[in-house]
Design a protein around this motif. Structure first.
Motif, PDB file in Angstrom:
ATOM      1  N   ASP A 175       0.809  -1.065   0.087  1.00 52.57           N
ATOM      2  CA  ASP A 175       0.021   0.060  -0.093  1.00 52.57           C
ATOM      3  C   ASP A 175       0.945   1.386   0.121  1.00 52.57           C
ATOM      4  O   ASP A 175       1.973   1.048   0.295  1.00 52.57           O
ATOM      5  CB  ASP A 175      -0.824   0.033   1.326  1.00 52.57           C
ATOM      6  CG  ASP A 175      -1.604   1.220   1.408  1.00 52.57           C
ATOM      7  OD1 ASP A 175      -2.225   1.647   0.792  1.00 52.57           O
ATOM      8  OD2 ASP A 175      -1.413   1.561   2.726  1.00 52.57           O
ATOM      9  N   ASP A 216      -0.380  -3.498   4.336  1.00 56.04           N
ATOM     10  CA  ASP A 216      -1.229  -2.234   4.312  1.00 56.04           C
ATOM     11  C   ASP A 216      -1.630  -1.701   5.674  1.00 56.04           C
ATOM     12  O   ASP A 216      -1.841  -2.894   6.547  1.00 56.04           O
ATOM     13  CB  ASP A 216      -2.675  -2.728   3.492  1.00 56.04           C
ATOM     14  CG  ASP A 216      -3.406  -1.667   2.896  1.00 56.04           C
ATOM     15  OD1 ASP A 216      -3.634  -1.360   1.720  1.00 56.04           O
ATOM     16  OD2 ASP A 216      -3.863  -0.825   3.958  1.00 56.04           O
ATOM     17  N   ASP A 217      -1.851  -0.722   5.808  1.00 57.31           N
ATOM     18  CA  ASP A 217      -2.035  -0.240   7.072  1.00 57.31           C
ATOM     19  C   ASP A 217      -3.387  -0.127   7.552  1.00 57.31           C
ATOM     20  O   ASP A 217      -3.947  -0.041   8.834  1.00 57.31           O
ATOM     21  CB  ASP A 217      -1.593   1.336   7.677  1.00 57.31           C
ATOM     22  CG  ASP A 217      -2.262   2.277   6.682  1.00 57.31           C
ATOM     23  OD1 ASP A 217      -2.130   2.025   5.164  1.00 57.31           O
ATOM     24  OD2 ASP A 217      -2.999   3.408   7.005  1.00 57.31           O
ATOM     25  N   THR A 218      -4.380  -0.441   6.543  1.00 58.87           N
ATOM     26  CA  THR A 218      -5.868  -0.471   7.032  1.00 58.87           C
ATOM     27  C   THR A 218      -6.398  -1.937   6.932  1.00 58.87           C
ATOM     28  O   THR A 218      -6.230  -2.663   5.855  1.00 58.87           O
ATOM     29  CB  THR A 218      -6.588   0.113   5.763  1.00 58.87           C
ATOM     30  OG1 THR A 218      -5.961   1.551   5.668  1.00 58.87           O
ATOM     31  CG2 THR A 218      -8.164   0.431   5.930  1.00 58.87           C
ATOM     32  N   ASP A 245      -0.141   5.024   1.254  1.00 59.65           N
ATOM     33  CA  ASP A 245      -0.447   6.180   2.174  1.00 59.65           C
ATOM     34  C   ASP A 245      -0.699   5.420   3.451  1.00 59.65           C
ATOM     35  O   ASP A 245      -1.270   4.399   3.645  1.00 59.65           O
ATOM     36  CB  ASP A 245      -1.350   6.876   1.832  1.00 59.65           C
ATOM     37  CG  ASP A 245      -1.346   7.609   0.752  1.00 59.65           C
ATOM     38  OD1 ASP A 245      -0.350   8.095   0.444  1.00 59.65           O
ATOM     39  OD2 ASP A 245      -2.421   8.007   0.008  1.00 59.65           O
ATOM     40  N   GLY A 246       0.377   5.470   4.462  1.00 54.78           N
ATOM     41  CA  GLY A 246       0.312   4.949   5.759  1.00 54.78           C
ATOM     42  C   GLY A 246       1.147   3.773   5.861  1.00 54.78           C
ATOM     43  O   GLY A 246       1.312   2.995   6.990  1.00 54.78           O
ATOM     44  N   THR A 247       1.782   3.573   4.891  1.00 49.05           N
ATOM     45  CA  THR A 247       2.471   2.015   4.718  1.00 49.05           C
ATOM     46  C   THR A 247       3.897   2.616   4.252  1.00 49.05           C
ATOM     47  O   THR A 247       4.775   2.293   4.986  1.00 49.05           O
ATOM     48  CB  THR A 247       1.583   1.147   3.899  1.00 49.05           C
ATOM     49  OG1 THR A 247       0.716   0.719   4.113  1.00 49.05           O
ATOM     50  CG2 THR A 247       2.620  -0.258   3.516  1.00 49.05           C
TER      51      THR A 247
HETATM   52 MG   LIG Z   1      -2.897   3.046   3.559  1.00 49.32          MG
END
Ligand SMILES: [Mg+2]
Length: 233
Positions: A13, A170-172, A15-17
């Protein structure tokens, strides 16, 4: 005899990863409320209330990830606003080290993001990450968000890969659930997606603290496979 020679595909992923979610939090939770209040001549509090109720309504849908949708919904050009702030886009710690390691060791590296195509382009430009990836996809192009199995089915039909020999980071959690439903087994989350927020305490998936924590995991798998290979030899 099983084929252990193929390196697993590593799907990330964005964003955030690989990138710090602090940028996106700033854009959506701080800057947009200010711009929306200016545009609509309301208080910052009213602006936040309106926006956060929009966010809740559209979270985890393809619309949520679309700059065009938000521009028409809120009357502020959110793509232009993001590009104006592009200097704040930052890679998470260990990002380059991990991608360099994977590249040097012959792993196929893919980027699968819910960021829309335009958002993806300027972030790749700004971070200089583009050349690391063998495949780059935006859910906007595939027509389904990563939370849904359809995203993975279409991805695999366009770019065939072995779900059993694949890692997805992935952060989600809802996105990881979608990938699990499709059959990807090696799923990892991120302990601290945003440097501006505290690390998470729990998650239903193993969490990487530093991105480079993936390296010993991959090396352990390689060793295990080499031992299996010997048994069959
Ligand atoms: Mg993300």
């Amino acid at each position: 005899m099983p084929n252990y020679s193929e390196k697993p595909t590593i799907i990330f992923d964005m964003d955030g990863t690989l990138l710090d979610l602090a940028y996106d939090d700033f854009i959506w939770n701080e800057l947009l409320p200010i711009r929306y209040a200016e545009q609509h001549q309301c208080s910052l509090e009213q602006s936040k209330q309106t926006l956060f109720s929009f966010y809740q309504q559209h979270n985890h849908t393809l619309k949520w990830y679309s700059s065009r949708f938000w521009t028409s919904q809120v009357g502020v050009d959110v793509l232009a606003m993001q590009i104006e702030q592009k200097a704040k886009v930052a890679k998470r710690e260990g990002c380059i080290e991990l991608l360099t390691y994977l590249k040097e060791n012959g792993y196929p590296i893919w980027l699968a993001t819910n960021a829309d195509y335009a958002g993806l382009q300027f972030k790749l430009e700004e971070t200089g990450l583009r050349d690391f990836f063998d495949v780059i996809v935006s859910s906007e192009t595939l027509g389904h968000a990563k939370e849904f199995i359809e995203f993975w089915q279409i991805l695999a039909s366009k770019h065939p890969f072995d779900a059993k020999n694949c890692y997805f980071i992935d952060d989600t959690e809802k996105v990881l659930n979608g990938a699990k439903l499709f059959g990807i087994e090696q799923l990892y989350s991120i302990q601290q997606p945003s440097s501006a927020k505290a690390p998470r305490e729990t998650c239903n998936y193993p969490m990487l603290s530093a991105l480079t924590d993936l390296i010993p995991i991959l090396e352990a798998q390689t060793t295990e496979q080499a031992e299996e290979q010997k048994k069959y030899a």
